[in-house]
Design a protein around this motif. Structure first.
Motif, short mmCIF file in Angstrom:
data_model
loop_
_atom_site.label_atom_id
_atom_site.label_comp_id
_atom_site.label_asym_id
_atom_site.label_seq_id
_atom_site.Cartn_x
_atom_site.Cartn_y
_atom_site.Cartn_z
N ILE A 12 0.85 -1.19 0.00
CA ILE A 12 0.00 0.00 0.00
C ILE A 12 0.88 1.24 0.00
O ILE A 12 1.69 1.45 0.91
CB ILE A 12 -0.93 0.02 1.23
N GLY A 13 0.74 2.06 -1.05
CA GLY A 13 1.53 3.28 -1.17
C GLY A 13 2.50 3.21 -2.33
O GLY A 13 3.63 2.75 -2.17
N LEU A 14 2.05 3.65 -3.50
CA LEU A 14 2.84 3.52 -4.73
C LEU A 14 3.40 4.85 -5.21
O LEU A 14 3.36 5.17 -6.39
CB LEU A 14 1.99 2.87 -5.83
N GLY A 15 3.92 5.63 -4.28
CA GLY A 15 4.59 6.87 -4.66
C GLY A 15 5.94 6.58 -5.31
O GLY A 15 6.20 5.45 -5.75
N GLY A 18 7.65 3.81 -3.07
CA GLY A 18 6.87 2.59 -3.05
C GLY A 18 6.70 1.97 -4.42
O GLY A 18 6.79 0.74 -4.59
N GLY A 19 6.45 2.80 -5.42
CA GLY A 19 6.28 2.29 -6.77
C GLY A 19 7.51 1.57 -7.28
O GLY A 19 7.42 0.51 -7.92
N VAL A 34 -1.85 -4.71 -4.65
CA VAL A 34 -1.45 -3.32 -4.44
C VAL A 34 -2.65 -2.39 -4.27
O VAL A 34 -3.74 -2.65 -4.79
CB VAL A 34 -0.57 -2.82 -5.61
N ASP A 36 -3.42 2.08 -3.98
CA ASP A 36 -2.97 3.48 -3.95
C ASP A 36 -4.13 4.35 -4.43
O ASP A 36 -4.97 3.89 -5.23
CB ASP A 36 -1.74 3.69 -4.84
N ASP A 38 -3.75 6.77 -6.38
CA ASP A 38 -3.41 7.11 -7.77
C ASP A 38 -3.71 5.89 -8.66
O ASP A 38 -2.97 4.91 -8.67
CB ASP A 38 -1.93 7.49 -7.86
N ALA A 41 -0.91 4.81 -11.00
CA ALA A 41 0.18 4.05 -10.37
C ALA A 41 -0.20 2.59 -10.24
O ALA A 41 0.61 1.68 -10.48
CB ALA A 41 0.52 4.65 -9.02
N VAL A 42 -1.45 2.33 -9.86
CA VAL A 42 -1.94 0.95 -9.75
C VAL A 42 -1.93 0.29 -11.13
O VAL A 42 -1.48 -0.86 -11.28
CB VAL A 42 -3.35 0.92 -9.15
N LEU A 71 3.79 4.81 3.31
CA LEU A 71 2.81 5.88 3.41
C LEU A 71 3.43 7.13 4.02
O LEU A 71 4.56 7.12 4.51
CB LEU A 71 1.61 5.40 4.23
#
Length: 296
Positions: A12-15, A18-19, A34, A36, A38, A41-42, A71
């Motif tokens: 959780i968290g694909l910034g 994280g991405g 996953v 997010d 966004d 991003a997912v 996060l």
């Protein structure tokens, strides 16, 4: 990893960080679930295959052996854990939650106790280095928690990090990260103000740097500050907004320990003022611009 029975990872968290961590895990053959805010991003993760996008943190936890969080704040972490359809509601006995963010240690320990009551483990594992390192599995990882739980997830952490440090009891990783950031961000603020005072005094910034860097004050942080103050190059990839959050957490942590920290409070005051002045998205050495105005 060569184990054919790799654990399923919920992330959780694909910034930026994280991405890239997820991309590294996918390249190493892990099945991912996953989440997010966004959607793009997912979609990027799903396009690589071997990944799903559950509709809630509860579903993600139910379908995962290890749940990883990257996060922004302790509040966001707690919301993911304690929501009605959150991680705690779906976590499986024997699963492990790993918090890669920078969180308040007291919050981490509380979450860990609540997970333990459901037979699940927790590791706090804040990160060092950059998103580029994350993509290549070269992060520095400061992990803490029950030793048996740490050993259980260490093979996965070894995929993500070049250096994986075990620091002790749950919360120690977040404590260490906050101490590290307190020292670093206080140093940057002090050095940036030094360059601002020099400029206002008519002292050449390059000359000041040459003098200071020839002595024991020399450091990579001084170089970052000089790069912005003298050369207008902003290359320390850490924002004033993030620094403000972390120093605030440090002050809260010290208070929880029954102590005081006037130095951190001063750093926090300056970072907050720079944030209020609209500089929050800039890298921390850009607080130089705030100090220029402050000194006039």
């Amino acid at each position: 990893m060569t184990d054919t029975k790799l654990p399923t990872i919920g992330f959780i968290g694909l910034g930026l960080m994280g991405g890239n961590m997820v991309e590294c895990l996918q390249k190493n053959g892990f099945q991912l679930n996953v989440m997010d805010l966004d959607e793009n991003a997912v979609a990027t993760v799903l396009s690589r295959g071997n990944a799903n996008a559950p509709s809630s943190a509860k579903e993600l936890a139910e379908a995962s052996d290890i749940v990883m969080l990257c996060l922004t704040t302790s509040d966001v972490v707690e919301s993911m854990i304690y929501a009605e359809d959150g991680i705690l509601a779906g976590i499986k006995e024997g699963s492990v939650v790993i918090d890669f963010g920078t969180s308040i240690p007291a919050s981490t320990r509380k979450i860990g106790a609540d997970l333990a009551a459901k037979g699940a483990g927790m590791i706090d594992a804040p990160l060092g280095r950059t998103p580029a390192h994350a993509k290549d599995g070269l992060l520095n990882i400061m992990a803490a928690g029950d030793k048996e739980t740490f050993e259980k997830v260490k093979p996965v952490l070894d995929v993500q990090g070049e250096n994986v440090f075990y620091l002790g009891a749950l919360g120690t990783g977040h404590t260490t990260k906050l101490i590290n950031n307190f020292l670093g961000m206080t140093t940057v603020c002090a050095m940036s103000q030094a360059f601002a005072v020099a400029k206002l005094s008519g002292i050449d910034g390059q000359q000041l740097f040459d003098i200071m860097s020839a002595g024991p004050s020399n450091s990579p942080f001084m170089q970052f500050c000089k790069n912005y103050a003298v050369d207008s190059v902003s290359d320390l990839g850490f924002s004033i907004a993030n620094a403000n959050k972390d120093i605030g957490y440090f002050v809260e942590m010290v208070s929880d320990l029954g102590s005081k920290t006037a130095i951190a409070e001063g750093t926090s005051e300056n970072l907050k003022a720079a944030l209020d002045a609209g500089l929050g998205e800039g890298n921390v050495p850009e607080i130089f611009d705030y100090f220029l105005k402050l000194e006039k």
